[in-house]
Motif scaffolding. Structure first.
Motif, PDB file in Angstrom:
ATOM      1  N   SER C 212      29.911  79.682 -27.327  1.00  0.00           N
ATOM      2  CA  SER C 212      30.340  78.318 -27.016  1.00  0.00           C
ATOM      3  C   SER C 212      29.355  77.650 -26.077  1.00  0.00           C
ATOM      4  CB  SER C 212      31.746  78.352 -26.410  1.00  0.00           C
ATOM      5  OG  SER C 212      32.683  78.692 -27.409  1.00  0.00           O
ATOM      6  N   ILE C 213      29.646  76.382 -25.791  1.00  0.00           N
ATOM      7  CA  ILE C 213      28.707  75.583 -25.013  1.00  0.00           C
ATOM      8  C   ILE C 213      29.447  74.859 -23.899  1.00  0.00           C
ATOM      9  CG2 ILE C 213      27.255  73.517 -25.144  1.00  0.00           C
ATOM     10  CD1 ILE C 213      26.706  74.404 -28.088  1.00  0.00           C
ATOM     11  N   VAL C 214      28.805  74.814 -22.732  1.00  0.00           N
ATOM     12  CA  VAL C 214      29.329  73.975 -21.662  1.00  0.00           C
ATOM     13  C   VAL C 214      28.230  72.986 -21.262  1.00  0.00           C
ATOM     14  CG1 VAL C 214      28.723  75.748 -19.941  1.00  0.00           C
ATOM     15  CG2 VAL C 214      30.337  73.936 -19.340  1.00  0.00           C
ATOM     16  N   LEU C 215      28.582  71.706 -21.227  1.00  0.00           N
ATOM     17  CA  LEU C 215      27.622  70.664 -20.858  1.00  0.00           C
ATOM     18  C   LEU C 215      28.089  69.994 -19.573  1.00  0.00           C
ATOM     19  CD1 LEU C 215      27.090  69.063 -24.383  1.00  0.00           C
ATOM     20  CD2 LEU C 215      25.587  70.696 -23.228  1.00  0.00           C
ATOM     21  N   GLY C 216      27.149  69.525 -18.769  1.00  0.00           N
ATOM     22  CA  GLY C 216      27.536  68.833 -17.520  1.00  0.00           C
ATOM     23  C   GLY C 216      26.380  68.882 -16.539  1.00  0.00           C
ATOM     24  N   ASP C 217      26.620  68.479 -15.286  1.00  0.00           N
ATOM     25  CA  ASP C 217      27.896  68.004 -14.758  1.00  0.00           C
ATOM     26  C   ASP C 217      27.732  66.546 -14.339  1.00  0.00           C
ATOM     27  OD1 ASP C 217      28.895  70.649 -14.979  1.00  0.00           O
ATOM     28  OD2 ASP C 217      28.152  71.141 -13.005  1.00  0.00           O
ATOM     29  N   ASP C 218      28.805  65.786 -14.496  1.00  0.00           N
ATOM     30  CA  ASP C 218      28.889  64.428 -13.962  1.00  0.00           C
ATOM     31  C   ASP C 218      28.069  63.451 -14.813  1.00  0.00           C
ATOM     32  OD1 ASP C 218      29.822  62.508 -12.275  1.00  0.00           O
ATOM     33  OD2 ASP C 218      28.538  63.012 -10.584  1.00  0.00           O
ATOM     34  N   GLY C 219      28.734  62.747 -15.660  1.00  0.00           N
ATOM     35  CA  GLY C 219      28.068  61.809 -16.577  1.00  0.00           C
ATOM     36  C   GLY C 219      27.179  60.806 -15.861  1.00  0.00           C
ATOM     37  N   ALA C 220      25.960  60.664 -16.344  1.00  0.00           N
ATOM     38  CA  ALA C 220      24.951  59.852 -15.667  1.00  0.00           C
ATOM     39  C   ALA C 220      25.023  58.422 -16.145  1.00  0.00           C
ATOM     40  CB  ALA C 220      23.570  60.436 -15.929  1.00  0.00           C
ATOM     41  N   SER C 221      26.103  57.749 -15.767  1.00  0.00           N
ATOM     42  CA  SER C 221      26.326  56.465 -16.405  1.00  0.00           C
ATOM     43  C   SER C 221      26.006  55.287 -15.532  1.00  0.00           C
ATOM     44  CB  SER C 221      27.796  56.359 -16.785  1.00  0.00           C
ATOM     45  OG  SER C 221      28.563  56.484 -15.621  1.00  0.00           O
ATOM     46  N   GLY C 222      25.891  55.478 -14.246  1.00  0.00           N
ATOM     47  CA  GLY C 222      25.941  54.312 -13.400  1.00  0.00           C
ATOM     48  C   GLY C 222      24.644  53.943 -12.752  1.00  0.00           C
ATOM     49  N   ALA C 223      24.678  53.870 -11.447  1.00  0.00           N
ATOM     50  CA  ALA C 223      23.538  53.399 -10.701  1.00  0.00           C
ATOM     51  C   ALA C 223      22.517  54.507 -10.496  1.00  0.00           C
ATOM     52  CB  ALA C 223      24.008  52.868  -9.357  1.00  0.00           C
ATOM     53  N   THR C 224      22.956  55.744 -10.506  1.00  0.00           N
ATOM     54  CA  THR C 224      22.048  56.839 -10.199  1.00  0.00           C
ATOM     55  C   THR C 224      20.918  56.948 -11.220  1.00  0.00           C
ATOM     56  OG1 THR C 224      23.875  57.921  -9.078  1.00  0.00           O
ATOM     57  CG2 THR C 224      21.954  59.271  -9.537  1.00  0.00           C
ATOM     58  N   PRO C 225      21.192  56.884 -12.517  1.00  0.00           N
ATOM     59  CA  PRO C 225      20.079  56.932 -13.464  1.00  0.00           C
ATOM     60  C   PRO C 225      19.086  55.786 -13.262  1.00  0.00           C
ATOM     61  CG  PRO C 225      22.176  57.155 -14.614  1.00  0.00           C
ATOM     62  CD  PRO C 225      22.501  56.848 -13.201  1.00  0.00           C
ATOM     63  N   LEU C 226      19.611  54.630 -12.899  1.00  0.00           N
ATOM     64  CA  LEU C 226      18.717  53.494 -12.653  1.00  0.00           C
ATOM     65  C   LEU C 226      17.857  53.765 -11.431  1.00  0.00           C
ATOM     66  CD1 LEU C 226      17.861  50.616 -13.379  1.00  0.00           C
ATOM     67  CD2 LEU C 226      19.725  49.777 -11.955  1.00  0.00           C
ATOM     68  N   THR C 227      18.474  54.232 -10.351  1.00  0.00           N
ATOM     69  CA  THR C 227      17.717  54.595  -9.158  1.00  0.00           C
ATOM     70  C   THR C 227      16.648  55.615  -9.527  1.00  0.00           C
ATOM     71  OG1 THR C 227      19.734  54.316  -7.878  1.00  0.00           O
ATOM     72  CG2 THR C 227      17.918  55.451  -6.794  1.00  0.00           C
ATOM     73  N   SER C 228      17.052  56.574 -10.312  1.00  0.00           N
ATOM     74  CA  SER C 228      16.140  57.623 -10.736  1.00  0.00           C
ATOM     75  C   SER C 228      14.919  57.042 -11.463  1.00  0.00           C
ATOM     76  CB  SER C 228      16.944  58.569 -11.623  1.00  0.00           C
ATOM     77  OG  SER C 228      16.138  59.253 -12.507  1.00  0.00           O
ATOM     78  N   ASP C 229      15.141  56.120 -12.363  1.00  0.00           N
ATOM     79  CA  ASP C 229      14.008  55.540 -13.086  1.00  0.00           C
ATOM     80  C   ASP C 229      13.157  54.641 -12.187  1.00  0.00           C
ATOM     81  OD1 ASP C 229      14.469  56.888 -15.408  1.00  0.00           O
ATOM     82  OD2 ASP C 229      15.575  55.286 -16.389  1.00  0.00           O
ATOM     83  N   LEU C 230      13.788  53.974 -11.251  1.00  0.00           N
ATOM     84  CA  LEU C 230      13.019  53.146 -10.322  1.00  0.00           C
ATOM     85  C   LEU C 230      12.135  54.026  -9.433  1.00  0.00           C
ATOM     86  CD1 LEU C 230      15.741  50.534  -9.336  1.00  0.00           C
ATOM     87  CD2 LEU C 230      13.656  50.086 -10.636  1.00  0.00           C
ATOM     88  N   LEU C 231      12.683  55.156  -8.989  1.00  0.00           N
ATOM     89  CA  LEU C 231      11.886  56.067  -8.162  1.00  0.00           C
ATOM     90  C   LEU C 231      10.736  56.652  -8.972  1.00  0.00           C
ATOM     91  CD1 LEU C 231      14.669  57.898  -6.115  1.00  0.00           C
ATOM     92  CD2 LEU C 231      13.158  56.045  -5.365  1.00  0.00           C
ATOM     93  N   GLU C 232      10.999  57.009 -10.218  1.00  0.00           N
ATOM     94  CA  GLU C 232       9.930  57.513 -11.086  1.00  0.00           C
ATOM     95  C   GLU C 232       8.829  56.455 -11.227  1.00  0.00           C
ATOM     96  OE1 GLU C 232       9.504  60.497 -12.514  1.00  0.00           O
ATOM     97  OE2 GLU C 232       7.753  59.963 -13.720  1.00  0.00           O
ATOM     98  N   HIS C 233       9.253  55.212 -11.409  1.00  0.00           N
ATOM     99  CA  HIS C 233       8.299  54.092 -11.498  1.00  0.00           C
ATOM    100  C   HIS C 233       7.373  54.076 -10.278  1.00  0.00           C
ATOM    101  CE1 HIS C 233       7.032  49.935 -12.514  1.00  0.00           C
ATOM    102  NE2 HIS C 233       7.019  49.767 -11.214  1.00  0.00           N
ATOM    103  N   LEU C 234       7.954  54.237  -9.100  1.00  0.00           N
ATOM    104  CA  LEU C 234       7.148  54.209  -7.882  1.00  0.00           C
ATOM    105  C   LEU C 234       6.302  55.472  -7.755  1.00  0.00           C
ATOM    106  CD1 LEU C 234       9.793  52.683  -5.462  1.00  0.00           C
ATOM    107  CD2 LEU C 234       7.814  51.543  -6.491  1.00  0.00           C
ATOM    108  N   ALA C 235       6.886  56.608  -8.098  1.00  0.00           N
ATOM    109  CA  ALA C 235       6.166  57.883  -7.974  1.00  0.00           C
ATOM    110  C   ALA C 235       4.920  57.880  -8.849  1.00  0.00           C
ATOM    111  CB  ALA C 235       7.090  59.038  -8.357  1.00  0.00           C
ATOM    112  N   GLU C 236       5.025  57.293 -10.009  1.00  0.00           N
ATOM    113  CA  GLU C 236       3.883  57.299 -10.924  1.00  0.00           C
ATOM    114  C   GLU C 236       2.728  56.453 -10.421  1.00  0.00           C
ATOM    115  OE1 GLU C 236       5.352  56.307 -14.768  1.00  0.00           O
ATOM    116  OE2 GLU C 236       6.506  58.160 -14.918  1.00  0.00           O
ATOM    117  N   ARG C 237       3.037  55.517  -9.573  1.00  0.00           N
ATOM    118  CA  ARG C 237       1.988  54.707  -8.945  1.00  0.00           C
ATOM    119  C   ARG C 237       1.658  55.255  -7.553  1.00  0.00           C
ATOM    120  NH1 ARG C 237       4.613  52.866 -12.581  1.00  0.00           N
ATOM    121  NH2 ARG C 237       3.747  51.403 -14.099  1.00  0.00           N
TER     122      ARG C 237
END
Lengths: 413, 413, 413, 413
Positions: C212-237
């Protein structure tokens, strides 16, 4: 008309006040941020150059005994500090645990001698310095008011015992101020922190009986006055505010102190009351000093969200983000709190003065007075200054018109 | 005290006004967005229920001949439209090219007959409808004022020739209004678009000579009043504004019309004047209606940036983002423009009335009058209403206090 | 290839998932918000129309026994609810105090019978419903992981005693899922709340042992994924992030639950880890679910402030304000969590799958796996889907190119 | 491995590049803002210390003949300028009207001699300086491409006549670069302004034939890359973008130049193409360099508004406000454009290189190549660097994982 000022708490605000004032007096910078200070000095007197900081108190071992010049260097390492600040040296003040939880080594006079002695020593220093106005900018304290003057006298005698805990340092300083008023001359005590003082009947009566003045509470320097004016803007168009969010985060000692839940609570109450006072109904709101983040330093970040209903059921939305240098914002206001306090003393006013408090303070005394929008409060203050013949003509159209309009109305009556 | 209203331009604003008003009168929605309309109706009279829209004019072939009910369905397909709107049918108005560049098929009365005849036909319809107040909300027009009444008379005779181009439709309607005032009864003409009218001496004199009133110019519904209050907020603390940016973008016909550079220029002038008027110095600013983006619809997006200097040279920054439903914002104000206009007529006032214009209009007439912050303007309006005994007591603390304070001042004088 | 889904927690998310899915299947709305769902269905199979919600569990007395149709009416009173939702009725689930502090009346099966019996009853219902994928969207719970499977078995036997308190309901449900896997067929358990599960070795092993499979944890639906991509944007520069502020406030039950300090803490940890993982250094940050304000409803307000250093010491500043409908954001992702889970089951995968978790979850399992920027995670997911021959060609340039580039690289090797 | 750099246009960007680079080389500041420069230098070679600015060209009389040290003092009056900048003196370049409309006194070599001679003089200076990489950062120019090399040769002969107007200065410089490549050694020409060059087939062929490289067009330093990553973020979740607004306003010469409608148009095209390229559909958008406001200086203000549809028809909204120091943002990127250009030269690559352009440029060449999100582009660049064995291991988790994943995939193939 010289104004001799004593500072309680030589922290960021107190030091910005001292440095900015001396730089203005020396002509190094314009007096922006002082409500009646620029492009020319609109108060007849005292002039900006009449203000003299003559006494300073703190309990931080890193400051006590240092000159204001040395303390200023700690805060502004890259700035040329005015030499005049070498003339005042920080005296040790009353601690009573007021800096608990903060990363500094503090010791109060009351740890060396009795609290009563400590108070008397401070009064005697103020007497030598011929103080007119005392400005309270110590770390945020909480307190529901003195309530009963006898109780305060008792607490001083008992070394600071107070309702099963410690007497707030502010109340001890206020006791000292009243002793000064009795024995030396009338004084004005301006309370720029959230603790209840100008809204406390016992405190106001004590001042009135000594021909003295107490102003406060909590200097209206930051996001709250802005929120207040934004709400007034909506209220005047009768837009229905569905909800108000206001976050604050900063990196100075004041925000660090707010990590202490009790201090935080003290601030929250202050901030929340404006919603109902201004709108006329209690719109749901979340208005809090929220967090500490060191790299923000003294320049806090404020984020507001206001959603409201307009005509025909339309839903509008307002988002406001502000970066505010906290200490200069307050210090600039304090310059004219000091001057208006002196004007009031000169005119023999006593107790507390709503017209001054309403514009300069978040929680204007006396007890029971409500918050009004700052822009309306400003007009009241202008009117108060005119009645005291203290104000030059200000060449902004709005003020000017309004003043003349008031004059015209008076004649019509 | 019935108020009978004629609408010029049955567009988004005019239709929102009609729909919202009928819904309020029917008790379907509260009167949020009407300055003196809710939680109770604060004007003594006319009451909201006294307002009756009795005439409507447009030149869009998709609207002429339709009832307001049918027009409202075009704008609000999902809303239950009040049945009462079936009673008014859109008449054909004067075009004179006022909709040039817009994606609609328009034809004016003057294409069927002479302009003079067109004007008379409209006057005669207004006479039948017993109009008290005419509200001008046609598409944004530009125009530096009528300047000379004889020139206008001449232009009407010549079929709309005007300074080498076409007479703005607004001026033709205003001519009609004045003819109505001469031959039927005094009238109030409220100009809610940017064209110069209440700031034009010839127009104001024409009204005054006919015991009539002209109000305007350009309804202060959007971002400009907010900017104005924010600048006042800073000015009162004497913070030095380094620069002001204000972008606007929307997706309604008004923004589409602004793609026309001339119309855009008309708006820009209106918006920019506030900076100097309020601050007392001309801070660098970029304040423009900027763009059109269809999916935004009537809910425009406004972005502001204000950087300023506080005490001791600190630099602060304010960013404001707003989503505003453009048409309801204006329509809600117009409800009380209509009512205050009626009050003024009843009291026999004539010409233009600064106290009304200053709060409700971006460019308040008469000529030479300056913008003041809206919050200050509001107090003037309150005072005007009190002097006309038209206002109930408003239970918001700020207003209340202030009113009483004014009263007290009058007694003191 | 049918996918039969059981929902744990028929709240806002679970109900939005059910309603949105049925509306999409009925062709009423497009599948926006489902990563691989539109403008055409990019997954080969299962198709969107293959997903069938066949079982639902809750403990709220206002829901238990009702059909999903009736529950949906509570959440969306103005929407036409799909009739197909009448086919599933909410069963009573396990409570174990999971809704403590919330304003609802809840009762669990374990209050009627033993916990062991409760578990078995649920397994038997799932068996009847032939469940493939179980989606956990009950109220936010906290828990550091199961740690040891024997301990969990023991806790079930002892009626939910767990480390001196109560067993989290999620762990009881997970135990039921594993029992189902043993006795019926392999299953996928998707944990969309913050409690540790897919990051728990014991849980992952338990799943692996049962194919069987267990997936998780905590659906990445809100502000955190956006923050994450913004930080990646800055890190790459290679811009140096001085500090990150992120405030969240909402008016749904999830935010109300966060008033409970323990739940709040659970969220905070999740959110904070991204900073170091993405930047490579632990920039000072204040990232918190912060407050509850009822009128915001499910559409939360997020405010972010990021200050960073650019080339030559320049200091830049980014302020992001977002209004996000919380439940639809998560529900849309869950649609494709369900589908990828089914694909994995079909391919005989077991344990947990980083490539799925990394894109869809805030705290991707297995234990020790770190957060990566969502955009990078997306490429991993795309690659995983390609390897499973599950993905149609997506006509966005970026994806397309990259996929081909990967293919080319493989050939080059 | 020394890299010898010639700068075209010693303006804010060129000077920030020179100053920042020397400060980094001297260890005065960290290499933040250089993508592969810090916390350690991740490129094997050339190292940051290998970059040497050896030639500079401008047409502004206030700069020609001055050392870079003196020019830097004009831009950074309060900074200690590195002494090493005294070694390079600004040569007079080709004008051809490229600064028209700007408030500066400019004169080109071609006003002293023939254009052909001017070109040759520049080539000969570059030869003496042994230039490897030429960086074009002159004022924004417009141009649809060279189109045909013979036509360019002809235009040079005819003193700059070009399609009824003047040859863009950039094309004259590019001609010089190609002459240099023919007669001296292969060269890389990096075009960081909006004019079409790396997207022009004739230009790319000219470079390829001379074993040289052209990179471009338009350095991706500002708001566009951020918009691009935000759109990618939404696209990956399949959220439907209803509309995109992006305003830009600044106070540097670049924004002043954009007051010229033609230059503005050149920028707008660049910025708009990203929407369709990334989303896969052409969402309505208003993306423009919009205005000039002097007090903003080099730190521009950007405001974005994005509204999108999520699952189940929910409408979300994102507002992004940024203050970006324009010149350092570009200058930091240029450091690694220079280094990757050198790596490409060393590996004998020729023509243009999409992997470099895609990350560093707004309009990546060659012709027909589309914009991809920067984060995806970054992975391509990382891969390109790995294939050239030019990259050290970067200790950010996201990069690291991904690189290893690519490696694993290669092995799998």
């Amino acid at each position: 008309m010289e104004v001799r000022v004593a500072i309680l708490g030589q922290g960021y605000v107190g030091t910005t006040l001292a440095v900015g004032l001396e730089r203005i007096k020396a002509g190094e910078i314009p007096a922006w941020g002082v409500p009646f200070g620029f492009p020319k000095d609109f108060l007849r007197e005292p002039k900006l150059t009449d203000i003299k900081i003559v006494h300073s108190i703190d309990v931080d071992e890193a400051k006590v005994g240092k000159t204001l010049y040395e303390v200023a260097q700690q805060y502004f390492p890259n700035l040329r500090i005015p030499e005049t600040l070498k003339e005042v040296r920080v005296s040790r003040g009353i601690h009573l645990g007021s800096t608990r939880g903060l990363p500094l080594k503090a010791r109060g006079l009351e740890e060396e001698t009795s609290l009563q002695d400590a108070v008397e020593r401070i009064v005697s220093e103020w007497e030598k310095a011929k103080v007119d106005v005392i400005v309270n900018v110590i770390t945020t304290e909480k307190g529901p008011g003195i309530g009963n003057w006898e109780k305060l006298v008792e607490a001083i005698k008992k070394g600071g015992e107070w309702e099963g805990g410690k007497l707030p340092a502010t109340y001890a300083y206020y006791y000292a101020a009243m002793l000064y008023a009795e024995t030396v001359k009338p004084v004005a005590f301006a309370n720029a922190i959230p603790i209840t003082l100008a809204r406390d009947e016992a405190a106001v009566n004590a001042a009135a009986q000594r021909n003295s003045i107490v102003l406060g509470d909590d200097g209206a320097s930051g996001a709250t006055p802005l929120t207040s004016d934004l709400l007034e803007h909506l209220a005047e168009r009768n837009r229905y505010v569905k909800g108000v969010v206001q976050f604050n985060i900063g990196g100075n000692l004041d925000f660090l102190a707010l990590l202490d839940p009790e201090r935080n609570k003290a601030k929250e109450t202050t901030k929340s009351s404006i919603v109902k006072d201004i709108l006329g109904y209690d719109a749901p709101h979340f208005i809090k000093p929220t967090g500490y983040l060191e790299p923000l330093g003294d320049k806090k970040f404020v984020s507001m969200h206001i959603e409201y209903i307009s005509f025909n059921g339309a839903v509008d939305e307002m988002i406001v983000n502000v970066r505010i240098n906290d200490s200069p914002a307050l210090a600039g206001l304090l310059v004219d709190v000091i001057r208006t306090a002196k004007i009031a003393l000169e005119h023999g006013e006593k107790g507390t003065i709503y017209e001054i408090n309403a514009f300069f303070m978040k929680n204007p005394g006396p007890a029971g007075a409500k918050s009004i929008s700052r822009i309306v409060a400003y007009q009241l203050l202008i009117d108060w200054l005119l009645r005291h013949e203290a104000l030059e003509k200000i060449p902004r159209y709005s003020v000017h018109t309004f003043i003349e309009d008031l004059a015209r109305l008076r004649k019509l009556a």
